[in-house]
Design a protein around this motif. Structure first.
Motif, PDB file in Angstrom:
ATOM      1  N   GLY A  43       0.854  -1.186   0.000  1.00  0.00           N
ATOM      2  CA  GLY A  43       0.000   0.000   0.000  1.00  0.00           C
ATOM      3  C   GLY A  43       0.883   1.226   0.000  1.00  0.00           C
ATOM      4  N   PRO A  44       0.329   2.360  -0.393  1.00  0.00           N
ATOM      5  CA  PRO A  44       1.125   3.589  -0.457  1.00  0.00           C
ATOM      6  C   PRO A  44       1.631   4.012   0.922  1.00  0.00           C
ATOM      7  N   ASN A  45       2.554   4.960   0.962  1.00  0.00           N
ATOM      8  CA  ASN A  45       3.025   5.514   2.238  1.00  0.00           C
ATOM      9  C   ASN A  45       1.848   5.962   3.083  1.00  0.00           C
ATOM     10  N   THR A 232      -8.232  -4.679  -1.508  1.00  0.00           N
ATOM     11  CA  THR A 232      -8.378  -5.953  -2.223  1.00  0.00           C
ATOM     12  C   THR A 232      -7.346  -6.931  -1.681  1.00  0.00           C
ATOM     13  N   SER A 233      -7.573  -8.216  -1.947  1.00  0.00           N
ATOM     14  CA  SER A 233      -6.586  -9.237  -1.599  1.00  0.00           C
ATOM     15  C   SER A 233      -6.746 -10.385  -2.573  1.00  0.00           C
ATOM     16  N   GLY A 234      -5.685 -11.154  -2.741  1.00  0.00           N
ATOM     17  CA  GLY A 234      -5.764 -12.297  -3.646  1.00  0.00           C
ATOM     18  C   GLY A 234      -4.400 -12.697  -4.146  1.00  0.00           C
ATOM     19  N   PRO A 235      -4.369 -13.610  -5.117  1.00  0.00           N
ATOM     20  CA  PRO A 235      -3.090 -14.010  -5.693  1.00  0.00           C
ATOM     21  C   PRO A 235      -2.446 -12.815  -6.397  1.00  0.00           C
ATOM     22  N   PRO A 236      -1.105 -12.758  -6.403  1.00  0.00           N
ATOM     23  CA  PRO A 236      -0.406 -11.603  -6.980  1.00  0.00           C
ATOM     24  C   PRO A 236      -0.874 -11.247  -8.384  1.00  0.00           C
ATOM     25  N   GLU A 237      -1.121 -12.257  -9.226  1.00  0.00           N
ATOM     26  CA  GLU A 237      -1.478 -11.952 -10.627  1.00  0.00           C
ATOM     27  C   GLU A 237      -2.821 -11.228 -10.720  1.00  0.00           C
ATOM     28  N   GLU A 238      -3.719 -11.506  -9.754  1.00  0.00           N
ATOM     29  CA  GLU A 238      -5.013 -10.789  -9.760  1.00  0.00           C
ATOM     30  C   GLU A 238      -4.851  -9.380  -9.205  1.00  0.00           C
ATOM     31  N   VAL A 239      -4.133  -9.289  -8.095  1.00  0.00           N
ATOM     32  CA  VAL A 239      -3.980  -7.996  -7.413  1.00  0.00           C
ATOM     33  C   VAL A 239      -3.241  -7.006  -8.308  1.00  0.00           C
ATOM     34  N   ARG A 240      -2.244  -7.502  -9.020  1.00  0.00           N
ATOM     35  CA  ARG A 240      -1.425  -6.660  -9.896  1.00  0.00           C
ATOM     36  C   ARG A 240      -2.267  -5.874 -10.903  1.00  0.00           C
ATOM     37  N   ASN A 241      -3.351  -6.491 -11.371  1.00  0.00           N
ATOM     38  CA  ASN A 241      -4.160  -5.850 -12.414  1.00  0.00           C
ATOM     39  C   ASN A 241      -5.442  -5.219 -11.892  1.00  0.00           C
ATOM     40  N   ASP A 242      -5.585  -5.191 -10.567  1.00  0.00           N
ATOM     41  CA  ASP A 242      -6.815  -4.648  -9.995  1.00  0.00           C
ATOM     42  C   ASP A 242      -6.821  -3.114 -10.141  1.00  0.00           C
ATOM     43  N   PRO A 243      -7.825  -2.557 -10.789  1.00  0.00           N
ATOM     44  CA  PRO A 243      -7.837  -1.100 -11.002  1.00  0.00           C
ATOM     45  C   PRO A 243      -7.790  -0.297  -9.704  1.00  0.00           C
ATOM     46  N   ARG A 244      -8.349  -0.862  -8.605  1.00  0.00           N
ATOM     47  CA  ARG A 244      -8.331  -0.130  -7.325  1.00  0.00           C
ATOM     48  C   ARG A 244      -6.904   0.019  -6.810  1.00  0.00           C
ATOM     49  N   VAL A 245      -6.088  -0.983  -7.101  1.00  0.00           N
ATOM     50  CA  VAL A 245      -4.702  -0.952  -6.632  1.00  0.00           C
ATOM     51  C   VAL A 245      -3.902   0.048  -7.452  1.00  0.00           C
ATOM     52  N   ILE A 246      -4.118  -0.001  -8.742  1.00  0.00           N
ATOM     53  CA  ILE A 246      -3.411   0.932  -9.631  1.00  0.00           C
ATOM     54  C   ILE A 246      -3.775   2.367  -9.233  1.00  0.00           C
ATOM     55  N   GLU A 247      -5.041   2.596  -8.973  1.00  0.00           N
ATOM     56  CA  GLU A 247      -5.517   3.918  -8.559  1.00  0.00           C
ATOM     57  C   GLU A 247      -4.856   4.352  -7.244  1.00  0.00           C
ATOM     58  N   ALA A 248      -4.797   3.421  -6.282  1.00  0.00           N
ATOM     59  CA  ALA A 248      -4.212   3.755  -4.974  1.00  0.00           C
ATOM     60  C   ALA A 248      -2.756   4.161  -5.131  1.00  0.00           C
ATOM     61  N   TYR A 249      -2.030   3.466  -6.024  1.00  0.00           N
ATOM     62  CA  TYR A 249      -0.611   3.779  -6.208  1.00  0.00           C
ATOM     63  C   TYR A 249      -0.411   5.016  -7.057  1.00  0.00           C
ATOM     64  N   LEU A 250      -1.173   5.115  -8.147  1.00  0.00           N
ATOM     65  CA  LEU A 250      -0.953   6.253  -9.034  1.00  0.00           C
ATOM     66  C   LEU A 250      -1.463   7.539  -8.414  1.00  0.00           C
ATOM     67  N   GLU A 271      10.031   4.923  -1.235  1.00  0.00           N
ATOM     68  CA  GLU A 271       9.060   5.421  -2.199  1.00  0.00           C
ATOM     69  C   GLU A 271       7.787   4.614  -2.149  1.00  0.00           C
ATOM     70  N   GLY A 272       6.655   5.284  -2.128  1.00  0.00           N
ATOM     71  CA  GLY A 272       5.382   4.577  -2.095  1.00  0.00           C
ATOM     72  C   GLY A 272       4.762   4.459  -3.468  1.00  0.00           C
ATOM     73  N   GLY A 273       5.329   5.096  -4.470  1.00  0.00           N
ATOM     74  CA  GLY A 273       4.665   5.171  -5.757  1.00  0.00           C
ATOM     75  C   GLY A 273       5.095   4.136  -6.778  1.00  0.00           C
ATOM     76  N   SER A 274       6.085   3.280  -6.454  1.00  0.00           N
ATOM     77  CA  SER A 274       6.546   2.317  -7.426  1.00  0.00           C
ATOM     78  C   SER A 274       5.479   1.255  -7.650  1.00  0.00           C
ATOM     79  N   TRP A 275       5.379   0.779  -8.880  1.00  0.00           N
ATOM     80  CA  TRP A 275       4.347  -0.206  -9.161  1.00  0.00           C
ATOM     81  C   TRP A 275       4.788  -1.121 -10.289  1.00  0.00           C
ATOM     82  N   ARG A 276       4.640  -2.417 -10.087  1.00  0.00           N
ATOM     83  CA  ARG A 276       5.001  -3.465 -11.037  1.00  0.00           C
ATOM     84  C   ARG A 276       6.468  -3.605 -11.306  1.00  0.00           C
TER      85      ARG A 276
END
Ligand code: ATP
Length: 276
Positions: A43-45, A232-250, A271-276
């Motif tokens: 999760g972000p900072n 959200t929670s789940g296997p990494p491959e699902e979480v990686r593409n979850d729009p809520r997660v991308i939104e939280a990071y971006l 850094e809290g903003g790195s993703w993928r």
């Protein structure tokens, strides 16, 4: 992730909550770590990751329940939770100047309890402790620097000393707060392999890290926190593409600036903003 696809539950939090004055740092977190599972918490900072570990390990007052292997630890002190099988590392390392790397592990391995009284009769305590210490040092590849003091070692290696110390207590569940901070990307990847081996050998673990690559590559299941809640929670491959997660990071840049203005604590340099 449906519970029937997870391993049998070992640690479970229900409605975990922490507030500091008007700040709700953790808000009703339900989190499960299965036996032999490596679970990521990202999760972000300021999302509440460290506070979640503080609450599970008993270092901050919380609401909700923390249950380990069927035993409710919610009202227990940090040392009682440690004795029950929880071990944690600290973001700020927290090592002692005067102790060598091996001595840090020896202190952690020396847990006197009722079980030890019986175990001593069949397997002398010193031999047991020595084996736990040596195993912890080996698993973090610290045997070669075991007689050095942490201050003589690079920051990344000091973080590994913190992990070895936690492992020397032979916990049921290892709670790791940014263990890879200070490692370069190759070292971080190598650490991930070592951590995976530790979990595959039977120690369950929760991994917090800003290196989302590391978390996604090694964890069985990932929880994502934002503003103290699991989004959200789940296997990494699902979480990686979850729009809520991308939104939280971006969306984190604007949010961090807003927090900075209202939070008097100094920010760390991660850094809290790195993703993928
Ligand atoms: P980071 O990735 O930066 O380590 P985090 O996800 O671990 O962040 P926490 O450190 O758990 O987040 O903080 C969650 C919220 O609780 C933040 O708003 C933070 O400012 C606040 N907080 C944490 N500890 C305290 C404290 N001791 N007193 C007051 N507020 C705190």
């Amino acid at each position: 992730m449906p519970d029937d696809q997870r391993r049998p539950e070992l640690l479970k939090t229900t409605g975990l909550g922490v507030h500091y004055g008007g700040v709700v740092a953790v808000d009703g977190v339900d989190l499960t770590i299965g036996r032999g599972e490596l679970v990521g918490l990202i999760g972000p900072n300021g999302a509440g990751k460290t506070t979640t570990v503080d609450a599970i390990s008993g270092f901050t007052t919380h609401s909700g329940r923390v249950v380990l292997d069927g035993a409710d630890l919610s009202e227990r002190s940090p040392h009682e939770r440690a004795r029950a099988g929880l071990a944690r590392t600290w973001q700020s390392v927290e090592l002692f100047e005067d102790l060598t790397v091996r001595q840090h592990c020896e202190v952690a391995a020396n847990r006197a309890g009722l079980f030890d009284l019986f175990a001593d009769a069949v397997w002398p305590k010193r031999a047991r402790e020595r084996s736990a210490v040596e195993a912890a040092l080996e698993s973090m590849e610290l045997t070669g620097v075991a007689d050095e003091r942490p201050s003589e070692l690079p920051h990344g290696t000091q973080k590994l000393v913190g992990v070895a110390r936690a492992l020397a207590a032979e916990p049921e569940v290892l709670l790791l707060d940014e263990p890879a901070a200070g490692l370069d990307s190759a070292e971080s990847e190598h650490f991930g392999h070592r951590l995976r081996s530790i979990v595959d050998a039977g120690t369950s673990a929760l991994l917090i890290d800003h290196d989302t690559q590391l978390v996604m590559n090694v964890c069985d299941c990932v929880y994502v926190l934002d503003f103290g809640s699991v989004i959200t929670s789940g296997p990494p491959e699902e979480v990686r593409n979850d729009p809520r997660v991308i939104e939280a990071y971006l969306g984190v840049g604007a949010e961090r600036n807003a927090r900075k203005a209202s939070d008097p604590r100094p920010e760390d340099d991660t850094e809290g903003g790195s993703w993928r």
